[in-house]
Design a protein around this motif. Structure first.
Motif, mmCIF file in Angstrom:
data_model
loop_
_atom_site.group_PDB
_atom_site.id
_atom_site.type_symbol
_atom_site.label_atom_id
_atom_site.label_comp_id
_atom_site.label_asym_id
_atom_site.label_seq_id
_atom_site.Cartn_x
_atom_site.Cartn_y
_atom_site.Cartn_z
ATOM 1 N N VAL A 1 0.850 -1.190 0.000
ATOM 2 C CA VAL A 1 0.000 0.000 0.000
ATOM 3 C C VAL A 1 0.884 1.238 0.000
ATOM 4 N N GLU A 2 0.783 2.004 -1.084
ATOM 5 C CA GLU A 2 1.573 3.220 -1.213
ATOM 6 C C GLU A 2 0.812 4.420 -0.646
ATOM 7 N N SER A 3 1.567 5.403 -0.169
ATOM 8 C CA SER A 3 0.980 6.658 0.293
ATOM 9 C C SER A 3 2.038 7.750 0.217
ATOM 10 N N GLY A 4 1.601 8.996 0.366
ATOM 11 C CA GLY A 4 2.527 10.113 0.421
ATOM 12 C C GLY A 4 2.604 10.957 -0.835
ATOM 13 N N GLY A 5 1.880 10.570 -1.874
ATOM 14 C CA GLY A 5 1.908 11.362 -3.093
ATOM 15 C C GLY A 5 1.179 12.684 -2.918
ATOM 16 N N GLY A 6 1.305 13.542 -3.927
ATOM 17 C CA GLY A 6 0.636 14.831 -3.873
ATOM 18 C C GLY A 6 1.163 15.776 -4.917
ATOM 19 N N LEU A 7 0.780 17.043 -4.771
ATOM 20 C CA LEU A 7 1.219 18.099 -5.674
ATOM 21 C C LEU A 7 2.342 18.884 -5.005
ATOM 22 N N VAL A 8 3.438 19.078 -5.718
ATOM 23 C CA VAL A 8 4.577 19.800 -5.174
ATOM 24 C C VAL A 8 5.179 20.673 -6.271
ATOM 25 N N GLN A 9 5.752 21.784 -5.878
ATOM 26 C CA GLN A 9 6.388 22.667 -6.849
ATOM 27 C C GLN A 9 7.757 22.137 -7.243
ATOM 28 N N PRO A 10 8.234 22.495 -8.429
ATOM 29 C CA PRO A 10 9.599 22.097 -8.822
ATOM 30 C C PRO A 10 10.607 22.544 -7.766
ATOM 31 N N GLY A 11 11.552 21.656 -7.472
ATOM 32 C CA GLY A 11 12.535 21.913 -6.432
ATOM 33 C C GLY A 11 12.112 21.444 -5.058
ATOM 34 N N GLY A 12 10.858 21.060 -4.913
ATOM 35 C CA GLY A 12 10.339 20.615 -3.634
ATOM 36 C C GLY A 12 10.650 19.163 -3.327
ATOM 37 N N SER A 13 10.102 18.698 -2.208
ATOM 38 C CA SER A 13 10.366 17.329 -1.744
ATOM 39 C C SER A 13 9.068 16.620 -1.367
#
Length: 122
Positions: free
Chosen positions: A5-17
């Protein structure tokens, strides 16, 4: 039966983590490797990183070396993918896979999670 089960994805700006997690259950000694793959829209699923369950070996795709780090917490039966300096081309659905180390790297292992979406965009 192996479950991932994967988790932790999302929307992030370039250069982010972002840090992705893969919670595993039902693993046996046959499943000595855990890995991450990603699939961008309209493209094939590509290898990203893999680690042996003991943590003694890791392997990365050239495109993520120096930016991504794979690690595991055996007490929690969880493998992590720390992603730094993210680029728009890192966008895709990230999947977790389990099997022997070689089958995980080659993408031929039989156990996969459902995936988590990562979008890198300003």
């Amino acid at each position: 039966q192996v479950q991932l089960v994967e988790s932790g994805g999302g929307l992030v700006q370039p250069g982010g983590s972002l840090r992705l997690s893969c919670a595993a259950s039902g693993l046996t000694l046959d499943y000595c490797g855990i890995g991450w793959f990603r699939q961008a829209p309209g493209k094939e699923r590509d290898f990203v990183a893999a680690i042996t369950w003991s943590g003694s070996r890791t392997h990365y795709a050239d495109s993520v070396k120096g930016r991504f780090t794979i690690s595991r917490d055996n007490a929690k039966n969880t493998v992590y993918l720390q992603m730094n300096s993210l680029k728009p081309e890192d966008t895709g659905i990230y999947y977790c896979a389990a099997g022997s180390f070689s089958t995980v790297i080659s993408g031929t292992s039989g156990s996969w999670g459902q995936g988590t979406q990562v979008t890198v965009s300003s």
